[in-house]
Design an enzyme around this catalytic site. Structure first.
Site, PDB file in Angstrom:
ATOM      1  N   ASP A   1       8.398   6.108  -5.799  1.00  0.00           N
ATOM      2  CA  ASP A   1       8.290   6.711  -4.475  1.00  0.00           C
ATOM      3  C   ASP A   1       7.625   8.076  -4.597  1.00  0.00           C
ATOM      4  OD1 ASP A   1       8.600   7.862  -1.999  1.00  0.00           O
ATOM      5  OD2 ASP A   1      10.618   7.055  -1.691  1.00  0.00           O
TER       6      ASP A   1
ATOM      7  N   THR B   1      -0.614   7.784   5.476  1.00  0.00           N
ATOM      8  CA  THR B   1      -1.860   7.644   6.219  1.00  0.00           C
ATOM      9  C   THR B   1      -1.665   7.488   7.733  1.00  0.00           C
ATOM     10  OG1 THR B   1      -1.818   5.273   5.799  1.00  0.00           O
ATOM     11  CG2 THR B   1      -3.070   6.635   4.247  1.00  0.00           C
TER      12      THR B   1
ATOM     13  N   TYR C   1      -1.997  15.393   9.132  1.00  0.00           N
ATOM     14  CA  TYR C   1      -2.494  14.494   8.086  1.00  0.00           C
ATOM     15  C   TYR C   1      -3.604  15.188   7.283  1.00  0.00           C
ATOM     16  CZ  TYR C   1      -5.333  10.736   6.059  1.00  0.00           C
ATOM     17  OH  TYR C   1      -6.087   9.951   5.201  1.00  0.00           O
TER      18      TYR C   1
ATOM     19  N   LYS D   1      -3.614  16.350   3.344  1.00  0.00           N
ATOM     20  CA  LYS D   1      -4.612  15.836   2.401  1.00  0.00           C
ATOM     21  C   LYS D   1      -5.387  16.985   1.760  1.00  0.00           C
ATOM     22  CE  LYS D   1      -5.485  12.167   1.598  1.00  0.00           C
ATOM     23  NZ  LYS D   1      -4.903  11.242   0.580  1.00  0.00           N
TER      24      LYS D   1
HETATM   25  N1  LIG Z   1      -8.081   4.207   5.601  1.00  0.00           N
HETATM   26  C1  LIG Z   1      -8.987   5.162   5.778  1.00  0.00           C
HETATM   27  O1  LIG Z   1      -9.782   5.107   6.710  1.00  0.00           O
HETATM   28  C2  LIG Z   1      -9.073   6.323   4.829  1.00  0.00           C
HETATM   29  C3  LIG Z   1     -10.087   7.267   5.026  1.00  0.00           C
HETATM   30  C4  LIG Z   1     -10.192   8.333   4.159  1.00  0.00           C
HETATM   31  C5  LIG Z   1      -9.311   8.464   3.120  1.00  0.00           C
HETATM   32  N2  LIG Z   1      -8.313   7.560   2.953  1.00  0.00           N
HETATM   33  C6  LIG Z   1      -7.373   7.760   1.857  1.00  0.00           C
HETATM   34  O2  LIG Z   1      -7.365   6.611   1.037  1.00  0.00           O
HETATM   35  C7  LIG Z   1      -6.054   6.421   0.505  1.00  0.00           C
HETATM   36  C8  LIG Z   1      -5.584   5.023   0.821  1.00  0.00           C
HETATM   37  O3  LIG Z   1      -5.606   4.855   2.222  1.00  0.00           O
HETATM   38  P1  LIG Z   1      -5.319   3.434   2.890  1.00  0.00           P
HETATM   39  O4  LIG Z   1      -6.059   3.382   4.146  1.00  0.00           O
HETATM   40  O5  LIG Z   1      -5.476   2.361   1.868  1.00  0.00           O
HETATM   41  O6  LIG Z   1      -3.813   3.604   3.248  1.00  0.00           O
HETATM   42  P2  LIG Z   1      -2.688   2.521   3.524  1.00  0.00           P
HETATM   43  O7  LIG Z   1      -3.279   1.198   3.839  1.00  0.00           O
HETATM   44  O8  LIG Z   1      -1.745   3.160   4.480  1.00  0.00           O
HETATM   45  O9  LIG Z   1      -2.010   2.408   2.112  1.00  0.00           O
HETATM   46  C9  LIG Z   1      -1.315   3.505   1.610  1.00  0.00           C
HETATM   47  C10 LIG Z   1      -0.484   3.041   0.454  1.00  0.00           C
HETATM   48  O10 LIG Z   1       0.345   4.135   0.049  1.00  0.00           O
HETATM   49  C11 LIG Z   1       1.633   3.628  -0.174  1.00  0.00           C
HETATM   50  N3  LIG Z   1       2.645   4.650   0.067  1.00  0.00           N
HETATM   51  C12 LIG Z   1       2.904   5.295   1.219  1.00  0.00           C
HETATM   52  N4  LIG Z   1       3.945   6.129   1.064  1.00  0.00           N
HETATM   53  C13 LIG Z   1       4.353   5.984  -0.222  1.00  0.00           C
HETATM   54  C14 LIG Z   1       5.394   6.546  -0.993  1.00  0.00           C
HETATM   55  N5  LIG Z   1       6.234   7.436  -0.474  1.00  0.00           N
HETATM   56  N6  LIG Z   1       5.536   6.175  -2.279  1.00  0.00           N
HETATM   57  C15 LIG Z   1       4.682   5.254  -2.811  1.00  0.00           C
HETATM   58  N7  LIG Z   1       3.678   4.687  -2.138  1.00  0.00           N
HETATM   59  C16 LIG Z   1       3.519   5.035  -0.856  1.00  0.00           C
HETATM   60  C17 LIG Z   1       1.797   2.490   0.803  1.00  0.00           C
HETATM   61  O11 LIG Z   1       2.784   1.630   0.356  1.00  0.00           O
HETATM   62  P3  LIG Z   1       3.503   0.623   1.391  1.00  0.00           P
HETATM   63  O12 LIG Z   1       2.487  -0.371   1.766  1.00  0.00           O
HETATM   64  O13 LIG Z   1       4.624   0.088   0.563  1.00  0.00           O
HETATM   65  O14 LIG Z   1       3.955   1.477   2.534  1.00  0.00           O
HETATM   66  C18 LIG Z   1       0.416   1.856   0.766  1.00  0.00           C
HETATM   67  O15 LIG Z   1       0.318   0.920  -0.280  1.00  0.00           O
HETATM   68  C19 LIG Z   1      -5.186   7.537   1.100  1.00  0.00           C
HETATM   69  O16 LIG Z   1      -5.151   8.601   0.194  1.00  0.00           O
HETATM   70  C20 LIG Z   1      -5.961   7.956   2.336  1.00  0.00           C
HETATM   71  O17 LIG Z   1      -5.680   9.295   2.684  1.00  0.00           O
HETATM   72  C21 LIG Z   1      -8.188   6.469   3.783  1.00  0.00           C
END
Ligand SMILES: NC(=O)c1ccc[n+]([C@@H]2O[C@H](COP(=O)([O-])OP(=O)(O)OC[C@H]3O[C@@H](n4cnc5c(N)ncnc54)[C@H](OP(=O)(O)O)[C@@H]3O)[C@@H](O)[C@H]2O)c1
Length: 271
Positions: A16, A42, A105, A109
């Site tokens: 976690d 996120t 957020y 970040k």
């Molecule tokens: N999506 C976008 O458009 C976007 C754009 C720019 C940057 N990013 C960055 O890319 C990265 C991934 O984003 P994403 O869109 O793939 O996000 P996502 O689909 O929300 O996935 C986030 C992951 O983090 C895990 N997580 C959340 N809280 C946690 C905790 N306390 N301990 C351990 N794991 C945890 C979640 O696990 P669970 O599934 O078990 O909750 C999930 O697997 C992030 O750093 C985000 O800021 C994303």
């Protein structure tokens, strides 16, 4: 990577990110050569009402991972976001532009980036934007569902960015890992698909490419951000200049339209 390299991907039930001490202990025990932190808090809107959780996951954990990686001499790759910017520049953002996040957020970040880079080791922070793919929860899959349910979709047209596939971003990450970058090649990079569009433009292109017989929707209607109020403000224009990454790692940008067409072809192949 060597033929014997192996990877572990612990989920939240195992590791976690809110538990920085547990995180440090787990890294010390596993003693990895590379850590890729793809996890994050996120929920952009929910972060406005629980900034402490966002900060623990996105900022404190990132710093702890970077420090532990540095202690081990490991490479740490961390993901960040275009939402560190306020969108007021009106030209593609470069890595040296001053961030000014509009919400909790983005603030969490940004602090995460800074903590990671401050660890002083082999840390690579990759900022990307508007990530989607054929699985999970994302804009593409939401639109495809809406197109089955509604005759028209209303989508904001005054937020502009670069939609980027998870696959493209994963390949960029792999390029970094395989490059085994020396300290001078580490640091902050922008990595997105090429080009730009609004959420509405993105949705319109999805609709054009959607050839499913069950599709009901015939048009995407542009609306303004003010017509669709959300708790968090988002940047109106957050295109990132990715030249630093493409030049350093020899990883060309690909047009967002091509990545979308490939992703939809992949979805069609599965239908
Ligand atoms: N999506 C976008 O458009 C976007 C754009 C720019 C940057 N990013 C960055 O890319 C990265 C991934 O984003 P994403 O869109 O793939 O996000 P996502 O689909 O929300 O996935 C986030 C992951 O983090 C895990 N997580 C959340 N809280 C946690 C905790 N306390 N301990 C351990 N794991 C945890 C979640 O696990 P669970 O599934 O078990 O909750 C999930 O697997 C992030 O750093 C985000 O800021 C994303």
């Amino acid at each position: 990577m060597s033929a014997t390299a192996s990877a572990v991907a612990p989920d939240e039930t195992v590791l976690d990110l809110r538990d920085a001490a547990g995180l440090r202990a787990a890294v010390r025990k596993a003693s990895p050569a590379v850590i890729v932190n793809a996890a994050g808090y996120t929920a952009v809107d929910r972060a406005e009402s629980e900034p402490d959780v966002a900060r623990a996951v996105n900022a404190v954990a990132s710093g702890a991972l970077a420090e532990e990686a540095t202690r081990l001499g490991a490479l740490f790759v961390h993901y960040s976001t275009d939402y560190v910017f306020d969108g007021a520049k009106g030209a593609p953002y470069v890595e040296t532009d001053t961030p000014a996040p509009l919400g909790e957020y983005g603030r969490s970040k940004l602090e995460g980036e800074r903590r990671a880079l401050a660890a002083g080791g082999r840390v690579v922070v990759l900022r990307t934007s508007w990530v989607y793919g054929p699985r999970g929860q994302n804009f593409l899959l939401t639109m495809l569902r809406l197109f089955e349910e509604r005759d028209e979709a209303r989508v904001v047209d005054d937020q502009v960015g670069a939609p980027t596939t998870a696959g493209y971003f994963a390949e960029a990450t792999l390029r970094v890992v395989e490059a085994r970058p020396a300290p001078e090649a580490c640091g902050l990079y922008h990595v997105t698909a090429g080009g730009q569009t609004s959420w509405c433009g993105f949705a319109q292109r999805i609709l054009e490419l959607d050839g499913r017989p069950g599709k009901r929707c015939t048009r995407v209607v542009p609306i303004r951000t003010s017509d669709y109020p959300t708790p968090a403000r988002r940047p109106a224009w957050s295109v990132l200049d990715c030249r630093r990454f493409t030049e350093r790692f020899g990883f060309p940008q690909r047009p967002w339209e091509d990545l979308l067409a490939e992703t939809m072809a992949e979805l069609d192949g599965r239908a």
